[in-house]
Design a protein around this motif. Structure first.
Motif, PDB file in Angstrom:
ATOM      1  N   HIS A  61      -5.230   3.490 -12.282  1.00 43.62           N
ATOM      2  CA  HIS A  61      -3.837   3.897 -11.998  1.00 43.62           C
ATOM      3  C   HIS A  61      -3.119   2.858 -11.132  1.00 43.62           C
ATOM      4  O   HIS A  61      -2.129   3.187 -10.481  1.00 43.62           O
ATOM      5  CB  HIS A  61      -3.810   5.256 -11.278  1.00 43.62           C
ATOM      6  N   TYR A  62      -3.660   1.660 -11.144  1.00 46.40           N
ATOM      7  CA  TYR A  62      -3.096   0.606 -10.294  1.00 46.40           C
ATOM      8  C   TYR A  62      -1.594   0.423 -10.539  1.00 46.40           C
ATOM      9  O   TYR A  62      -1.182   0.115 -11.659  1.00 46.40           O
ATOM     10  CB  TYR A  62      -3.837  -0.707 -10.578  1.00 46.40           C
ATOM     11  N   ASP A  63      -0.787   0.641  -9.519  1.00 44.33           N
ATOM     12  CA  ASP A  63       0.647   0.437  -9.665  1.00 44.33           C
ATOM     13  C   ASP A  63       1.318   0.380  -8.279  1.00 44.33           C
ATOM     14  O   ASP A  63       1.808   1.394  -7.762  1.00 44.33           O
ATOM     15  CB  ASP A  63       1.258   1.571 -10.502  1.00 44.33           C
ATOM     16  N   PRO A  64       1.362  -0.797  -7.663  1.00 40.96           N
ATOM     17  CA  PRO A  64       1.968  -0.922  -6.330  1.00 40.96           C
ATOM     18  C   PRO A  64       3.408  -0.411  -6.274  1.00 40.96           C
ATOM     19  O   PRO A  64       3.893  -0.059  -5.198  1.00 40.96           O
ATOM     20  CB  PRO A  64       1.900  -2.428  -6.041  1.00 40.96           C
ATOM     21  N   ALA A  65       4.091  -0.356  -7.424  1.00 41.45           N
ATOM     22  CA  ALA A  65       5.467   0.174  -7.413  1.00 41.45           C
ATOM     23  C   ALA A  65       5.467   1.629  -6.953  1.00 41.45           C
ATOM     24  O   ALA A  65       6.403   2.086  -6.292  1.00 41.45           O
ATOM     25  CB  ALA A  65       6.092   0.046  -8.799  1.00 41.45           C
ATOM     26  N   LYS A  66       4.392   2.356  -7.288  1.00 45.32           N
ATOM     27  CA  LYS A  66       4.304   3.761  -6.861  1.00 45.32           C
ATOM     28  C   LYS A  66       4.101   3.861  -5.345  1.00 45.32           C
ATOM     29  O   LYS A  66       4.625   4.770  -4.707  1.00 45.32           O
ATOM     30  CB  LYS A  66       3.138   4.472  -7.566  1.00 45.32           C
ATOM     31  N   TRP A  67       3.340   2.932  -4.799  1.00 41.92           N
ATOM     32  CA  TRP A  67       3.139   2.934  -3.337  1.00 41.92           C
ATOM     33  C   TRP A  67       4.476   2.670  -2.649  1.00 41.92           C
ATOM     34  O   TRP A  67       4.826   3.342  -1.677  1.00 41.92           O
ATOM     35  CB  TRP A  67       2.153   1.857  -2.900  1.00 41.92           C
ATOM     36  N   ALA A  68       5.169   1.660  -3.158  1.00 38.21           N
ATOM     37  CA  ALA A  68       6.433   1.271  -2.524  1.00 38.21           C
ATOM     38  C   ALA A  68       7.435   2.428  -2.627  1.00 38.21           C
ATOM     39  O   ALA A  68       8.169   2.719  -1.678  1.00 38.21           O
ATOM     40  CB  ALA A  68       6.994   0.016  -3.185  1.00 38.21           C
ATOM     41  N   TRP A  69       7.428   3.107  -3.766  1.00 43.02           N
ATOM     42  CA  TRP A  69       8.338   4.225  -3.955  1.00 43.02           C
ATOM     43  C   TRP A  69       7.998   5.363  -2.983  1.00 43.02           C
ATOM     44  O   TRP A  69       8.894   5.962  -2.373  1.00 43.02           O
ATOM     45  CB  TRP A  69       8.311   4.694  -5.407  1.00 43.02           C
ATOM     46  N   ALA A  70       6.718   5.617  -2.802  1.00 46.87           N
ATOM     47  CA  ALA A  70       6.302   6.682  -1.882  1.00 46.87           C
ATOM     48  C   ALA A  70       6.758   6.361  -0.457  1.00 46.87           C
ATOM     49  O   ALA A  70       7.188   7.254   0.288  1.00 46.87           O
ATOM     50  CB  ALA A  70       4.789   6.862  -1.930  1.00 46.87           C
ATOM     51  N   ALA A  71       6.694   5.102  -0.084  1.00 47.98           N
ATOM     52  CA  ALA A  71       7.134   4.695   1.260  1.00 47.98           C
ATOM     53  C   ALA A  71       8.644   4.884   1.389  1.00 47.98           C
ATOM     54  O   ALA A  71       9.138   5.445   2.369  1.00 47.98           O
ATOM     55  CB  ALA A  71       6.757   3.239   1.523  1.00 47.98           C
ATOM     56  N   LYS A  72       9.333   4.436   0.375  1.00 49.80           N
ATOM     57  CA  LYS A  72      10.799   4.534   0.388  1.00 49.80           C
ATOM     58  C   LYS A  72      11.240   6.000   0.473  1.00 49.80           C
ATOM     59  O   LYS A  72      12.121   6.360   1.258  1.00 49.80           O
ATOM     60  CB  LYS A  72      11.311   3.895  -0.896  1.00 49.80           C
ATOM     61  N   GLU A  73      10.595   6.811  -0.335  1.00 52.11           N
ATOM     62  CA  GLU A  73      10.950   8.228  -0.387  1.00 52.11           C
ATOM     63  C   GLU A  73      10.697   8.919   0.962  1.00 52.11           C
ATOM     64  O   GLU A  73      11.380   9.876   1.327  1.00 52.11           O
ATOM     65  CB  GLU A  73      10.082   8.890  -1.471  1.00 52.11           C
ATOM     66  N   ALA A  74       9.701   8.424   1.690  1.00 53.31           N
ATOM     67  CA  ALA A  74       9.386   9.008   2.999  1.00 53.31           C
ATOM     68  C   ALA A  74      10.354   8.543   4.081  1.00 53.31           C
ATOM     69  O   ALA A  74      10.299   9.025   5.210  1.00 53.31           O
ATOM     70  CB  ALA A  74       7.957   8.650   3.397  1.00 53.31           C
ATOM     71  N   GLY A  75      11.220   7.589   3.735  1.00 56.98           N
ATOM     72  CA  GLY A  75      12.170   7.081   4.718  1.00 56.98           C
ATOM     73  C   GLY A  75      11.649   5.891   5.498  1.00 56.98           C
ATOM     74  O   GLY A  75      12.224   5.492   6.507  1.00 56.98           O
ATOM     75  N   MET A  76      10.536   5.327   5.025  1.00 50.94           N
ATOM     76  CA  MET A  76       9.990   4.152   5.708  1.00 50.94           C
ATOM     77  C   MET A  76      10.810   2.925   5.337  1.00 50.94           C
ATOM     78  O   MET A  76      11.380   2.849   4.261  1.00 50.94           O
ATOM     79  CB  MET A  76       8.541   3.955   5.289  1.00 50.94           C
ATOM     80  N   LYS A  77      10.826   1.968   6.259  1.00 47.35           N
ATOM     81  CA  LYS A  77      11.648   0.773   6.051  1.00 47.35           C
ATOM     82  C   LYS A  77      10.819  -0.488   5.834  1.00 47.35           C
ATOM     83  O   LYS A  77      11.363  -1.540   5.541  1.00 47.35           O
ATOM     84  CB  LYS A  77      12.562   0.553   7.258  1.00 47.35           C
ATOM     85  N   TYR A  78       9.517  -0.395   6.058  1.00 50.88           N
ATOM     86  CA  TYR A  78       8.687  -1.580   5.821  1.00 50.88           C
ATOM     87  C   TYR A  78       7.287  -1.143   5.414  1.00 50.88           C
ATOM     88  O   TYR A  78       6.867  -0.015   5.698  1.00 50.88           O
ATOM     89  CB  TYR A  78       8.665  -2.521   7.035  1.00 50.88           C
ATOM     90  N   ILE A  79       6.616  -2.048   4.697  1.00 50.67           N
ATOM     91  CA  ILE A  79       5.257  -1.746   4.244  1.00 50.67           C
ATOM     92  C   ILE A  79       4.356  -2.962   4.472  1.00 50.67           C
ATOM     93  O   ILE A  79       4.777  -4.101   4.317  1.00 50.67           O
ATOM     94  CB  ILE A  79       5.183  -1.351   2.747  1.00 50.67           C
ATOM     95  N   ILE A  80       3.127  -2.646   4.848  1.00 52.53           N
ATOM     96  CA  ILE A  80       2.171  -3.704   5.186  1.00 52.53           C
ATOM     97  C   ILE A  80       0.856  -3.435   4.461  1.00 52.53           C
ATOM     98  O   ILE A  80       0.285  -2.346   4.570  1.00 52.53           O
ATOM     99  CB  ILE A  80       1.931  -3.728   6.712  1.00 52.53           C
ATOM    100  N   LEU A  81       0.396  -4.427   3.719  1.00 52.19           N
ATOM    101  CA  LEU A  81      -0.832  -4.279   2.929  1.00 52.19           C
ATOM    102  C   LEU A  81      -1.938  -5.175   3.473  1.00 52.19           C
ATOM    103  O   LEU A  81      -1.681  -6.317   3.885  1.00 52.19           O
ATOM    104  CB  LEU A  81      -0.552  -4.667   1.461  1.00 52.19           C
ATOM    105  N   THR A  82      -3.171  -4.684   3.408  1.00 51.37           N
ATOM    106  CA  THR A  82      -4.338  -5.489   3.781  1.00 51.37           C
ATOM    107  C   THR A  82      -4.582  -6.587   2.731  1.00 51.37           C
ATOM    108  O   THR A  82      -5.162  -6.325   1.675  1.00 51.37           O
ATOM    109  CB  THR A  82      -5.602  -4.606   3.825  1.00 51.37           C
ATOM    110  N   ALA A  83      -4.140  -7.797   3.028  1.00 47.51           N
ATOM    111  CA  ALA A  83      -4.384  -8.920   2.109  1.00 47.51           C
ATOM    112  C   ALA A  83      -5.873  -9.283   2.115  1.00 47.51           C
ATOM    113  O   ALA A  83      -6.432  -9.695   1.106  1.00 47.51           O
ATOM    114  CB  ALA A  83      -3.548 -10.126   2.511  1.00 47.51           C
ATOM    115  N   LYS A  84      -6.492  -9.154   3.280  1.00 46.93           N
ATOM    116  CA  LYS A  84      -7.944  -9.308   3.426  1.00 46.93           C
ATOM    117  C   LYS A  84      -8.369  -8.421   4.572  1.00 46.93           C
ATOM    118  O   LYS A  84      -7.751  -8.475   5.631  1.00 46.93           O
ATOM    119  CB  LYS A  84      -8.314 -10.766   3.742  1.00 46.93           C
TER     120      LYS A  84
END
Ligand code: GLC
Length: 433
Positions: A61-84
Motif C-alpha cells: 500500500h506504499y503511497d507517501p501521498a496518503k501520509w502527506a494528506w493525513a498530515a494536512k487533514e490533521a492541520g499539520m504544517k510540516y512533515i519529517i521522514l526518517t531518511a535513515k
C-alpha cells in the motif's frame, strides 16, 4: 564558516514558530518485524537476522501521498521522514551504500516520493537522519552503548575507522542536501557519551548543510539528545548549534528559556502509542483528547508538537493513528487560529484550561467549562473589544449579572448557556483593544 546571527536566526525560524504542529514519520525495515525501530538493539539481533526484512520489503500500500494528506487533514504544517534510522537502512538512493530502499523489492526512492508528496500538499518538508549507524562496519560495535553487537567480543572494533564512517555520513548528508531540492529542516539524531559536537565533525557538517540549503533549520541533536538543551540555550552557540530544543515524550513544565532568560524555540516530539516505529503489540494508544491537550499545552508554553506515526509493513499508517489525526483535524479546522502563529500569553494559566495568544488576540481553551459565567482573571473590562467562540464564530457578551457582583475586580463572560462537557477544548477568542 557559519556564524550565529540573531537576525538571520529569527528570520529562518519564522515559519517554524508559526506552524506549531508537525508530523514525524518513522518508517523502515523495522516495520516488518513490527517491534519498534530499536528492535535490533533491544534484541541484540545480528545483521544476518535482520537482512531478510530487506529482501522482503515490498509494502503493497506504499503511497507517501496518503501520509502527506493525513498530515494536512490533521492541520499539520510540516512533515519529517526518517531518511535513515539507527539501523542504517537508507530510504533514499544513496550512491554510497547498497543498503537502501531502491535495492529492495519496493525499488523506490522513498525520500524523493515523500518530499514530492509533502510539497504537493503545501507542507514544509524535513528529513530525520540518524548519526548512529548499526549497519556501517566502521561504526563502533563492541562496547558501544547502543549497538546491537555491543556485548559480543567477536565484534571488536579493531580495524574499524570512525573517520571513515564520518566521511560516509557527511557524504550521505551531502547527497540529501544536493539531490532533493529545498529541504526546510534537518533532524539529526542523536549525541551520546563522547559522541557529540566535534566528534561528529559537527562544525564541518552543519556548515555544509547550511551552505547547501540556505535557510534550513537544524535541531540540536548534533550536540545533545532528548536530554540537554545545547549551546544556543547556554547563550554561546557553536557552529553546530541547534536552532531548536527537542524534548521527547513530554512537555517541559514551564516552557524553555536560555541562560539569559529569553524564550527558547523548542519542539516536543511524541508518539501516539509507546513506539516510533510500527509495533504490533503496543496497544497503549494515547487518547486523542490527551494529544490535543498536549498540542495546546506546547503552544501555550511557546513550543511546537511533532506527533509521530509509524506506518506498518504495508505502508499504512495504523488506523488508531488515523483516527487521532482526524479527531485533531476536526478540531483544528474550527480552532486552528488559536494554534498557528500563537504562543505564550502574559497572563497566568486559568484554572479551567490553557491560554494562547497571537498579537492582540487571547485564546482561552476551556477544558473544564464552568457552571455560570467565565472569569477572565488579570483582564479589565476596558481592555476587551470582543469575545467570540471559535468553533461557530458566535459573539459572546461580557456578563454583568448580579451573581458575581461580589467580585467587582474580575471580568466575566456570559457563555450564553452551558458549554458541552463532551468537547475536549472549547476556545474563546478575546480581542483586546
Ligand atoms: C530517540 C530514539 C529514536 C527516535 C527518536 C525520535 O532518540 O533513538 O528511535 O527516532 O528518539 O525523537
Amino acid at each position: 564558516m557559519y556564524q550565529f546571527d540573531r537576525r538571520d536566526y529569527d528570520h529562518r525560524m519564522t515559519w517554524f514558530r508559526e506552524a506549531r504542529f508537525g508530523m514525524f514519520i518513522h518508517w523502515g525495515l523495522y516495520a516488518l518485524p513490527g517491534r519498534g525501530e530499536w528492535v535490533r538493539s533491544e534484541e541484540e539481533m545480528p545483521e544476518e537476522a535482520y537482512l531478510p526484512f530487506f529482501d522482503a520489503f515490498s509494502p503493497d500500500h506504499y503511497d507517501p501521498a496518503k501520509w502527506a494528506w493525513a498530515a494536512k487533514e490533521a492541520g499539520m504544517k510540516y512533515i519529517i521522514l526518517t531518511a535513515k534510522h539507527h539501523d542504517g537502512f537508507c530510504l533514499f538512493d544513496s550512491a554510497l551504500t547498497d543498503f537502501k530502499s531502491t535495492n529492495t523489492p519496493l525499488g523506490r526512492d522513498i525520500v524523493r516520493d515523500f518530499l514530492d508528496a509533502g510539497r504537493a500538499e503545501g507542507l514544509k518538508v524535513g528529513l530525520y537522519y540518524s548519526l548512529l549507524d548499526w549497519h556501517h562496519p566502521d561504526y563502533p560495535h563492541y562496547g558501544d552503548k547502543n549497538h546491537p553487537m555491543r556485548r559480543d567480543p567477536a565484534y571488536s572494533n579493531e580495524g574499524r575507522d570512525f573517520d571513515r564512517y564520518l566521511d560516509y555520513m557527511h557524504a550521505q548528508v551531502r547527497e540529501l542536501c544536493e539531490n532533493y531540492g529545498k529541504l526546510d529542516l534537518m533532524w539529526f539524531d542523536f549525541s551520546y557519551d563522547d559522541l557529540r559536537g566535534e566528534a561528529w565533525r559537527g562544525a564541518e557538517l552543519a556548515d555544509m548543510v547550511r551552505s547547501l540549503q540556505p535557510g534550513i533549520i537544524l535541531n540540536n541533536r548534533l550536540e545533545v539528545s532528548g536530554e540537554g538543551y545545547g549551546s544556543l540555550a547556554q547563550g554561546n552557540p557553536t557552529p553546530f548549534h541547534g536552532d531548536f530544543v527537542t524534548p521527547e515524550q513530554m512537555v517541559p513544565p514551564e516552557g524553555l528559556k536560555d541562560a539569559l532568560g529569553r524564550d527558547l524555540i523548542w519542539e516536543s516530539c511524541a508518539t501516539m502509542n509507546g513506539h516510533w516505529g510500527y509495533c504490533d503489540e503496543d496497544h497503549a494508544w494515547k487518547p486523542a483528547p490527551t494529544l490535543l491537550k498536549a498540542l495546546v499545552e506546547c503552544v501555550s508554553k511557546g513550543g511546537n508538537l511533532l506527533l509521530n506515526v509509524g506506518p506498518d509493513s504495508h505502508g499504512d499508517i495504523p488506523p488508531q493513528s488515523l483516527e487521532v489525526l482526524r479527531f485533531l483535524g476536526r478540531w483544528m479546522e474550527k480552532n486552528g487560529e488559536s494554534i498557528y502563529g500563537c504562543g505564550k500569553a502574559d497572563l497566568p494559566k486559568p484554572e479551567y484550561g490553557r491560554l494562547t495568544q497571537k498579537g492582540n488576540r487571547l485564546y482561552y481553551h476551556l477544558y473544564d467549562p464552568p457552571m455560570g459565567p467565565l472569569p477572565l482573571p488579570g483582564l479589565r473590562e476596558e481592555q476587551i473589544a470582543a469575545v467570540r467562540r471559535l468553533s461557530d464564530g458566535r459573539e459572546l457578551a461580557l456578563s454583568h449579572s448580579w451573581v458575581h457582583s461580589d467580585y467587582p475586580d474580575t471580568v466575566f463572560v456570559d457563555l450564553g448557556g452551558p458549554v458541552s462537557a463532551e468537547e475536549t477544548d472549547t476556545v474563546l477568542e478575546i480581542t483586546l483593544r
